[in-house]
Design an enzyme around this catalytic site. Sequence first.
Site, mmCIF file in Angstrom:
data_model
loop_
_atom_site.group_PDB
_atom_site.id
_atom_site.type_symbol
_atom_site.label_atom_id
_atom_site.label_comp_id
_atom_site.label_asym_id
_atom_site.label_seq_id
_atom_site.Cartn_x
_atom_site.Cartn_y
_atom_site.Cartn_z
ATOM 1 N N PRO A 2 31.112 -16.168 -17.116
ATOM 2 C CA PRO A 2 31.403 -15.579 -18.396
ATOM 3 C C PRO A 2 32.822 -15.041 -18.362
ATOM 4 O O PRO A 2 33.198 -14.365 -17.413
ATOM 5 C CB PRO A 2 30.417 -14.445 -18.492
ATOM 6 C CG PRO A 2 29.557 -14.530 -17.289
ATOM 7 C CD PRO A 2 30.195 -15.443 -16.335
ATOM 8 N N GLU A 3 33.569 -15.342 -19.375
ATOM 9 C CA GLU A 3 34.824 -14.633 -19.559
ATOM 10 C C GLU A 3 34.550 -13.480 -20.520
ATOM 11 O O GLU A 3 33.408 -13.241 -20.894
ATOM 12 C CB GLU A 3 35.898 -15.588 -20.103
ATOM 13 C CG GLU A 3 36.445 -16.479 -19.007
ATOM 14 C CD GLU A 3 37.942 -16.723 -19.134
ATOM 15 O OE1 GLU A 3 38.647 -15.871 -19.701
ATOM 16 O OE2 GLU A 3 38.394 -17.775 -18.653
#
Length: 279
Positions: A2-3
């Site tokens: 996940p960014e």
Amino acid sequence: MPELPEVEQFARHLAPRVAGQQIRFAEIRCLRTIRPLTPESFRDALRGSAITGVRRRAKYLLFDLAPSCSGHAQCLLGHLGMTGRIFVQPLQEPLPRHTVAALDLGATRLVFEDARKFGRLLTDASALNGLGPEPLSPDFSTEVLTAALRGSRRAIKACLLDSGVVAGIGNIYASESLFRARIHPQRAGGHLTPDECRRLRTAIRGVLSEAIRRAEAQSLETPANRETLFYHGNAPGSPATSRFCVYDRANAPCPNCRTPIRRLVQAARSTYFCPRCQW
DNA sequence: CACCATGTTCCTTG
DNA sequence: CCAAGGAACATGGT
């Protein structure tokens, strides 16, 4: 991984599901995931704590804890690393294969699934010390960005990945932001013109907030759960077409000028850019 | 089998 | 001191 936009989505998804819940027990399946390192000391820091809310800072999930006993942690920090997911499921449901930790909340469990085991659960918030401004907060002004880049000869791509310059920009959004700002990734950070700094700040905020909005819209269509909480932007079953302009699109035509997108390696990470639009 | 991977930290080298 | 490069972490996908 996940960014930042995906971590934001996790925080928004989790907040109403865990707020007010008390941590009854912490099941630890992977020792390297937790800090402190032993399950005993980790549990001591959480014993009896109730979660009051969930926030995001950089790529950390912050579970705020109500005071319980002396020595308790004020906050539980979760970092998802490259492959982590945190979600809530009914207590009786079996834990997924790559579960590294599970917090018993009574009727539900907060599950941390992490195949690659780069993620962490921390009871000490000192990891947040030294982070630069949140890119979507008013603190992240053009002046602040300009000051952070001043005098730096590092490549601007490397500057954007430095969490002390601005917090939470990852490899995908560094490339996407530079493309939108039309700045070549190998330019020295300290040599950007005032207009380029202004464009870059605007581009960073734009690409991140648009990604969050997309995630939000998608979660309205498809209720968010373990399967649909996405990373790399693509939910299972969604069209395979990339939602990125340049990231992972080497040789594909630039959306602006059709010139083939190029890949280069900086600091051992892939960078994608348009050699005609960015200079 | 080879190579790649969304993150972070640490170490070495210049 | 700074910056760049690489390794490490551990595993899965192509």
